[in-house]
Write an enzyme that holds these catalytic residues in place. Structure first.
Site, PDB file in Angstrom:
ATOM      1  N   SER A 656       0.812  -1.220   0.000  1.00  0.00           N
ATOM      2  CA  SER A 656       0.000   0.000   0.000  1.00  0.00           C
ATOM      3  C   SER A 656       0.843   1.266   0.000  1.00  0.00           C
ATOM      4  O   SER A 656       0.291   2.363  -0.092  1.00  0.00           O
ATOM      5  CB  SER A 656      -0.938   0.023   1.219  1.00  0.00           C
ATOM      6  OG  SER A 656      -0.198   0.082   2.420  1.00  0.00           O
ATOM      7  N   LYS A 699      -6.471   4.675   8.089  1.00  0.00           N
ATOM      8  CA  LYS A 699      -5.315   5.460   7.627  1.00  0.00           C
ATOM      9  C   LYS A 699      -5.657   6.942   7.532  1.00  0.00           C
ATOM     10  O   LYS A 699      -4.883   7.809   7.970  1.00  0.00           O
ATOM     11  CB  LYS A 699      -4.831   4.926   6.286  1.00  0.00           C
ATOM     12  CG  LYS A 699      -4.227   3.527   6.374  1.00  0.00           C
ATOM     13  CD  LYS A 699      -3.848   2.987   5.004  1.00  0.00           C
ATOM     14  CE  LYS A 699      -3.206   1.611   5.118  1.00  0.00           C
ATOM     15  NZ  LYS A 699      -2.851   1.059   3.795  1.00  0.00           N
TER      16      LYS A 699
END
Length: 800
Positions: A656, A699
């Site tokens: 990611s 996140k």
């Protein structure tokens, strides 16, 4: 590749909101009847229905799924409904085996028949204890016994009379002594001769007497044999009389039972053995004569256990087929136990001490077992497979199974097995067993796979609301207000990590409702309000967020270097998720890059330090492929570059960070600064297309919390792949900040779009001449790479 600078997402794209007005009640106590059903899991229900409907004993079921998704609840709810429509199974009893006492016999009886047979045998035993003594004290028995005795006495008298007559004819007389019959010569008066007369006889006279004595003695021996034979006949006749009387009494008492069980041959065989044993051992029922000793010694009285019935499995009160959930599947709990009693320093057992296990109690129905607990010890698992394979339950002592010496034990007759076993566990265990246990796929042929989430649709919401009502009703909680229901639906979406899904981690959801009920009580409310749900969610976060707060505090104090303002070349804010098990949170991490002349390509420093996982390594290799595809078509790159997660002291994994890492490299090549008030997450392919990642909500919130702590400027935000838009279910605090213009979320389809956000310059795409527009980011990066290539070429020329 076409590129356009993305704009901040609209507030409506950040969180899906459920309108409380859509809840069909004000409070859940006014709701229509809440049906006790299992939420979602249509696929698992279909598999479970198929596996249980299959009558084949090889089609047992394994329910697989993540923890806390309500696997056991699904199974028990489903089974209870199915079992209620079926007939209860038969009772099982263990009785004494009169031929092989160490091998008790198992008898099958209709439901409730076990208790009835036990009561009948108990009544029979009580009747025998009373009837047999009375029988031998009765007038009829005394008369017949006296007749037999009198007949024997007459016969004995006749024998002795004849013997006496023969002796007198020979001049002898018989003397009956306690030690036997004595033969003595008699005088003319018929009395034994005196000793002095015998001494005065000459040898010839004494010899004649001895010869006559031998003849008479032979006659005596013959007579005694005849008497003994008559006495034996008397004993046999008396014994036959006793047994005849007992048989009449027992037969009369057993006749009704034999008629009742006429269609059950095993029971009739058992009753026949009981009758024979009672007739054989009737002496045990007689009244014992008192001891003549002044201090009677204690004698062991018969307990008549052999005539008792051990009601092993009692289904008299069972409604439908049994559903047994065994949470502690040890060997004794599954297969039963042979208990023992201490007697005179020894441990003894008999068939009345046999206790059933879960397999016995579930026979004819369904047995639910947690597979992890079942596999903790090998013995129960191996025994279960053997029982399912052999179609019978065999009771064995655990110590004997392990090969140890034990005291006297029993070998009960195995009971035929007819049930369905449902194992409950996770998917990983299923695959491990399927691959490594040869018997497992032969027995458990149906897998019911549980899902962690279900779609957020109209029908699903209706079922979800019904489930919330069930929780409040079943757990006797305060009614749920429609606002609380709406917040719980939104929370279920948050827990699933997707705005189009609702979580099926039902245990977590139920715990949240319970906690909300507690806070409603603290607030003095009669119902659970939306504020109570919010308080419960905040309380959970508070209890689990210590590590998150410590990490953020270390950042704000300058121990961990994360910038949230300004611009810096070759440095970017990536985002990672930290999972603590019961709590997960997102946090930014600084990623930096450096470039120089060389041929090594892109080096992953974390990998060189053994701190990079395989998926992160793959992401870095994809970056290398992207750089070659974009900048090395005219020739090889003369590049040595390095990437690193700064101040990272644990393993880094996942791809990611691919977008962040490639942007950092291009920034260093183009010598352009990157915005530090932005953070980015997302993977990419070798053509620069952004790809979805996990944990996007955590996140975004992680970077938002840090910015909020330092002070929101209105320019800060997070860049995510457009593929993750459907996952957005951000915390209301983040949504409120975006609505006020204090924070932003951007979605990109390509790396170039993200590059423009971070540099403020167009990324640039090749024209018809194959060149990037002058002044674009890609142009500047390519120029730098070309200069490096030329420098290497020049250096190579000088060496020649």
């Amino acid at each position: 590749m076409p590129s356009s600078t993305p704009q901040p997402l609209d507030v409506s794209q950040l969180r899906r909101v459920f309108d409380p007005a859509l809840v069909p009640f004000e409070t859940s106590d006014k709701a229509p009847d809440c049906l006790d059903s299992v939420l979602g899991q249509a696929r698992a229900k279909e598999a479970l229905s198929f596996g249980l409907a299959m009558k084949d004993m090889d089609f047992h079921v394994y329910v697989a799924g993540p923890q806390r998704t309500g696997k056991t609840h699904l199974v028990t709810t489903f089974l209870n409904r199915l079992a209620a429509e079926q007939e209860p199974p038969p009772d099982w009893v263990y009785v004494h085996n009169f031929q092989e006492p160490d091998e008790p016999k198992a008898l099958s009886l209709p439901p409730g028949g076990g208790r009835r047979l036990a009561k009948q045998m108990s009544k029979l035993l009580d009747n025998m204890k009373a009837a047999i003594p009375e029988l031998f004290e009765g007038e009829d028995y005394s008369r017949r016994k006296d007749n037999l005795t009198s007949e024997f006495k007459r016969a004995r008298s006749d024998i002795f009379a004849g013997l006496d007559s023969q002796a007198r004819e020979q001049g002898y007389v018989l003397k009956f002594e306690p030690t036997g019959i004595m033969v003595a010569p008699a005088g003319e008066d018929g009395e034994p001769l005196p000793d002095n007369t015998l001494r005065e006889m000459n040898e010839e006279e004494r010899e004649q007497l001895r010869k006559k004595s031998d003849v008479i003695q032979a006659k005596v021996t013959e007579a005694l044999r005849a008497v003994n034979a008559k006495e034996k006949d008397l004993h046999e006749a008396l014994s036959g009389l006793d047994k005849e009387m007992v048989l009449q009494a027992v037969g009369h008492m057993l006749s009704d039972m034999q008629q009742e069980y006429a269609g059950q041959q095993p029971v009739l065989d058992y009753l026949e053995q009981v009758q024979q044993d009672l007739v054989t051992n009737y002496e045990n029922f007689k009244h014992k004569d008192k001891s003549p000793l002044p201090f009677p010694m204690p004698t062991e009285e018969p307990d008549f256990r052999e005539y008792q019935v051990n009601v092993f499995v009692d289904n008299s009160a069972t409604k439908g087929a049994p559903v047994v959930v065994e949470h502690n599947p040890t060997y004794p709990n599954l297969f039963g136990r042979i208990e023992r009693q201490a007697q005179f320093g020894a441990l003894l057992t008999d068939f009345t001490l046999l206790k059933p296990g879960a397999l016995h109690r579930a026979n004819g129905g369904y047995l639910v077992l947690p597979v992890m607990d079942l596999l903790r010890y090998w013995l129960p698992w191996e025994g279960l497979k053997r029982a399912l394979r052999d179609r019978k339950v065999k009771m064995e002592d655990v110590m004997e199974q392990l090969g140890y010496m034990i005291t006297r034990t029993l070998r009960p007759e195995p009971i035929p097995l007819n049930l369905k076993v449902v194992l409950v566990g996770d998917s990983q265990l299923y695959h491990l067993l399927y691959v490594h246990d040869q018997q497992f796929p032969k027995l458990f042929k149906v897998r019911a796979q549980m899902s962690e989430y279900m779609d957020w649709g109209e029908q699903e919401v209706s079922e979800f609301i019904n489930h919330l009502c069930q929780i409040a009703l079943r757990r006797q909680l305060r009614p749920l207000h429609r606002g609380a229901v709406a917040r719980l639906i939104e929370r279920a979406s948050e827990m699933s990590g997707d705005s189009e899904h609702l979580t099926l981690r039902l245990a977590d959801l139920e715990d949240l409702v319970k906690e909300s009920n507690f806070h409603a009580g603290e607030a003095g409310r009669e119902h659970i309000a939306a504020a109570d749900v919010a308080t419960a969610i905040a309380g959970r976060r508070r209890r689990g967020a210590m590590m998150e707060e410590h990490l953020r505090k270390a950042t704000t104090r300058g121990f961990i270097n994360i910038a949230t303002e300004g611009s810096v070349q070759g440095q970017i804010n990536g985002l990672a998720v930290y999972d603590m098990g019961d709590y997960a949170f997102g946090s930014p991490s600084r990623i930096s890059a450096s470039v120089g002349l060389g041929k090594e390509g892109v080096t992953n420093i974390d990998r060189e330090a053994d701190l990079s996982g395989p998926f992160h390594n793959k992401g870095v290799l994809i970056i290398g492929g992207f750089l070659r595809q974009r900048f090395a078509r005219r020739g090889p790159m003369a590049l040595t570059a390095s990437l690193v997660f700064e101040q990272s002291y644990g393993t880094v994994d996942g791809d990611s960070a691919s977008l962040a890492e490639v942007i950092t490299l291009i920034s260093e090549l183009a010598e352009l600064p990157l915005r530090q008030d932005l953070a980015i997450t997302g993977s990419m392919d070798q053509h620069g297309r952004a790809q979805a990642i996990g944990g996007v909500n955590l996140k975004i919130e992680g970077f938002f919390r840090l910015c909020e702590k330092r002070g929101l400027t209105g320019k800060q935000g997070v860049v995510i792949p457009s593929a993750n838009l459907k996952n957005l279910m951000l915390h209301p605090d983040v949504v409120a900040a975006v609505k006020e213009g204090k924070f932003a979320v951007y979605a990109v389809d390509t790396m170039d779009q993200a590059l423009e956000l971070f540099t403020g310059l167009p990324a640039g795409e090749r024209g018809e001449d194959g060149a990037f527009p002058e002044g674009s980011v890609n142009y500047l990066a390519e120029q730098q790479l070309e200069a490096m290539r030329q420098a290497v070429k020049d250096m190579a020329g000088k060496d020649k």
